[in-house]
Structures are given as C-alpha cells and as structure tokens.
Design a protein around this motif. Structure first.
Motif, short mmCIF file in Angstrom:
data_model
loop_
_atom_site.label_atom_id
_atom_site.label_comp_id
_atom_site.label_asym_id
_atom_site.label_seq_id
_atom_site.Cartn_x
_atom_site.Cartn_y
_atom_site.Cartn_z
N ASN A 7 44.25 49.79 48.29
CA ASN A 7 43.31 48.97 49.08
C ASN A 7 42.85 47.43 48.65
OD1 ASN A 7 41.99 52.17 48.70
ND2 ASN A 7 42.56 51.45 50.85
N ILE A 8 42.93 47.44 47.36
CA ILE A 8 42.40 45.82 47.05
C ILE A 8 43.72 45.43 46.14
CG2 ILE A 8 40.87 44.43 45.93
CD1 ILE A 8 38.80 46.72 46.68
N VAL A 9 44.31 44.28 46.34
CA VAL A 9 44.97 43.35 45.51
C VAL A 9 44.41 42.40 44.86
CG1 VAL A 9 47.61 42.45 45.60
CG2 VAL A 9 46.85 44.46 46.92
N LEU A 10 44.38 42.34 43.45
CA LEU A 10 43.73 41.36 42.78
C LEU A 10 44.76 40.42 41.91
CD1 LEU A 10 41.26 43.81 41.29
CD2 LEU A 10 40.53 41.75 43.01
N ASP A 11 44.38 38.97 41.88
CA ASP A 11 45.23 38.17 41.16
C ASP A 11 44.86 38.27 39.74
OD1 ASP A 11 43.00 36.64 41.06
OD2 ASP A 11 43.76 34.92 41.57
N VAL A 12 45.14 39.36 38.93
CA VAL A 12 45.15 39.61 37.55
C VAL A 12 46.18 40.57 37.03
CG1 VAL A 12 43.64 41.80 38.04
CG2 VAL A 12 42.98 40.63 36.05
N GLU A 13 46.29 40.32 35.69
CA GLU A 13 47.51 41.38 35.18
C GLU A 13 47.14 42.72 35.09
OE1 GLU A 13 48.71 39.62 31.50
OE2 GLU A 13 48.96 37.64 32.00
N THR A 14 48.07 43.38 35.27
CA THR A 14 48.15 44.89 35.45
C THR A 14 47.21 45.38 33.97
OG1 THR A 14 50.07 45.01 36.68
CG2 THR A 14 49.45 47.00 35.42
N THR A 15 47.65 44.92 32.98
CA THR A 15 46.99 45.47 31.85
C THR A 15 45.56 45.12 31.78
OG1 THR A 15 47.69 43.36 30.50
CG2 THR A 15 49.05 45.29 30.21
N THR A 16 45.09 43.89 32.25
CA THR A 16 43.65 43.52 32.48
C THR A 16 42.99 44.46 33.19
OG1 THR A 16 44.41 41.32 31.75
CG2 THR A 16 42.09 41.68 32.89
N LEU A 17 43.59 44.76 34.39
CA LEU A 17 43.03 45.57 35.44
C LEU A 17 42.78 46.98 34.72
CD1 LEU A 17 41.90 45.95 38.17
CD2 LEU A 17 44.20 46.44 38.97
N ASP A 39 41.17 40.64 56.45
CA ASP A 39 40.60 39.57 55.86
C ASP A 39 39.20 40.11 55.32
OD1 ASP A 39 42.56 37.86 56.68
OD2 ASP A 39 41.48 37.44 58.72
N ALA A 40 38.57 41.14 55.69
CA ALA A 40 37.67 41.64 55.25
C ALA A 40 37.45 43.16 55.48
CB ALA A 40 36.22 40.82 55.79
N VAL A 41 36.76 43.86 54.53
CA VAL A 41 36.50 45.45 54.86
C VAL A 41 35.08 45.65 54.32
CG1 VAL A 41 37.41 45.98 52.75
CG2 VAL A 41 37.47 47.53 54.71
N GLU A 42 34.49 46.77 55.04
CA GLU A 42 33.23 47.20 54.61
C GLU A 42 33.66 48.15 53.74
OE1 GLU A 42 28.85 47.39 54.13
OE2 GLU A 42 30.32 45.81 55.09
N MET A 43 33.05 48.36 52.34
CA MET A 43 33.20 49.50 51.68
C MET A 43 32.07 50.40 51.83
SD MET A 43 36.12 49.37 49.61
CE MET A 43 37.21 48.13 49.43
N THR A 44 32.39 51.64 52.17
CA THR A 44 31.44 52.67 52.50
C THR A 44 31.43 53.66 50.95
OG1 THR A 44 32.78 54.40 53.26
CG2 THR A 44 31.99 52.67 54.83
N PRO A 45 30.11 54.40 51.06
CA PRO A 45 30.36 55.32 49.84
C PRO A 45 31.53 56.11 49.57
CG PRO A 45 28.22 55.40 51.02
CD PRO A 45 29.19 54.52 51.93
N THR A 46 32.48 56.51 50.82
CA THR A 46 33.61 57.21 50.60
C THR A 46 34.78 56.00 50.62
OG1 THR A 46 33.60 57.40 52.91
CG2 THR A 46 32.73 59.00 51.60
N GLY A 47 34.50 54.77 50.46
CA GLY A 47 35.79 53.91 50.44
C GLY A 47 35.89 53.03 51.62
N PRO A 48 37.13 52.34 51.80
CA PRO A 48 37.14 51.31 52.81
C PRO A 48 36.91 51.76 54.23
CG PRO A 48 38.94 51.05 51.22
CD PRO A 48 38.13 52.12 51.03
N GLU A 49 35.89 51.21 55.21
CA GLU A 49 35.92 51.68 56.54
C GLU A 49 37.18 51.66 57.15
OE1 GLU A 49 32.12 50.85 59.02
OE2 GLU A 49 33.62 49.24 59.50
N GLY A 50 37.31 52.73 57.90
CA GLY A 50 38.72 53.06 58.61
C GLY A 50 40.08 53.55 57.76
N ASN A 51 39.56 53.73 56.65
CA ASN A 51 40.74 54.24 55.48
C ASN A 51 40.78 55.75 55.88
OD1 ASN A 51 42.59 53.49 53.75
ND2 ASN A 51 41.60 54.38 52.16
N ARG A 52 41.78 56.46 55.70
CA ARG A 52 41.64 57.78 55.74
C ARG A 52 40.88 58.37 54.41
NH1 ARG A 52 45.85 60.18 52.75
NH2 ARG A 52 47.30 58.69 52.00
N SER A 53 40.37 59.44 54.55
CA SER A 53 39.91 60.20 53.38
C SER A 53 40.75 60.56 52.23
CB SER A 53 39.17 61.50 53.75
OG SER A 53 38.30 62.06 52.85
#
Length: 116
Positions: A57-67, A22-36
């Motif tokens: 890691n992050i799924v957004l409700d935006v069109e692919t071309t816009t992203l 539901d939430a994740v801390e973004m660290t300088p190297t990416g999401p906390e708990g994510n493998r390097s």
C-alpha cells in the motif's frame, strides 16, 4: 529517522490490478477503497518494490533493513499514525495497524513517533 512516501496503492479486488493514488484516507481498517485484509497496511521500501509487488500500500524511500527495524514502533505518515506490527513471512516490507486515521499523500514524511 525520516523517509518519504514514494507511491500509494490500493487493491479493491483480489483478482484486479492495483490503483496508484496521489493521496489516500487511512481508515481504522486500512486504506479507503482497499479490499479487506488480515493486516491493515503493507509498507515496503522503494528498493524492494517492483510494479508487480503483491499488494503493497505504501512505498517509502528508505532501505529495507531500516523499514524492518521499525517493527514494534509507532510511526506518523501525513495525518495518520500506525503501529508497525511485523514482517511478512513471504514478501518484503512490514505490516502495520492504524492507530489514528488520516490522509496520507505522496511526498509525506514518515517519522518515528515512539515505541508501540
């Protein structure tokens, strides 16, 4: 442009399935708990995402071309600022590096902050 975070995922081990959060801390190297990984954060649009999507890691409700049009831009998602660096060569979405760490939550807005 504004988009909303639909879901968040981490992948602690390369051989194990991901974990939806539901939430994740973004660290300088990416999401906390994510493998390097080589790229700190992988963002995809909800229309390109499937349950077995490789390590997004992050799924957004935006069109692919816009992203994909955000390459070279700085974006704010929740408390975190990211620089969108490039499109992956073999999968959908974009990669980003963390400029300012912070918490990202489902339903947070993505806002374009400016050029990188």
């Amino acid at each position: 442009m504004i988009a909303t975070v639909s879901s968040l995922h981490i992948y602690p081990d390369s051989d194990a399935p991901g974990q939806e959060l539901d939430a994740v801390e973004m660290t300088p190297t990416g999401p906390e708990g994510n493998r390097s990984k080589k790229h700190a954060v992988h963002l995809v649009s909800v229309d390109a995402y499937v349950a077995s999507h490789p390590k997004a890691n992050i799924v957004l409700d935006v069109e692919t071309t816009t992203l994909e049009g955000l390459v070279g831009r700085v974006v704010q998602i929740g408390e975190c600022r990211l620089t969108v660096t490039q499109k992956p060569s073999q999968c959908a979405g974009v990669y980003a590096e963390v400029l300012e760490p912070g918490t990202v939550r489902v339903d947070d807005l993505l806002k374009v902050a400016g050029p990188a």
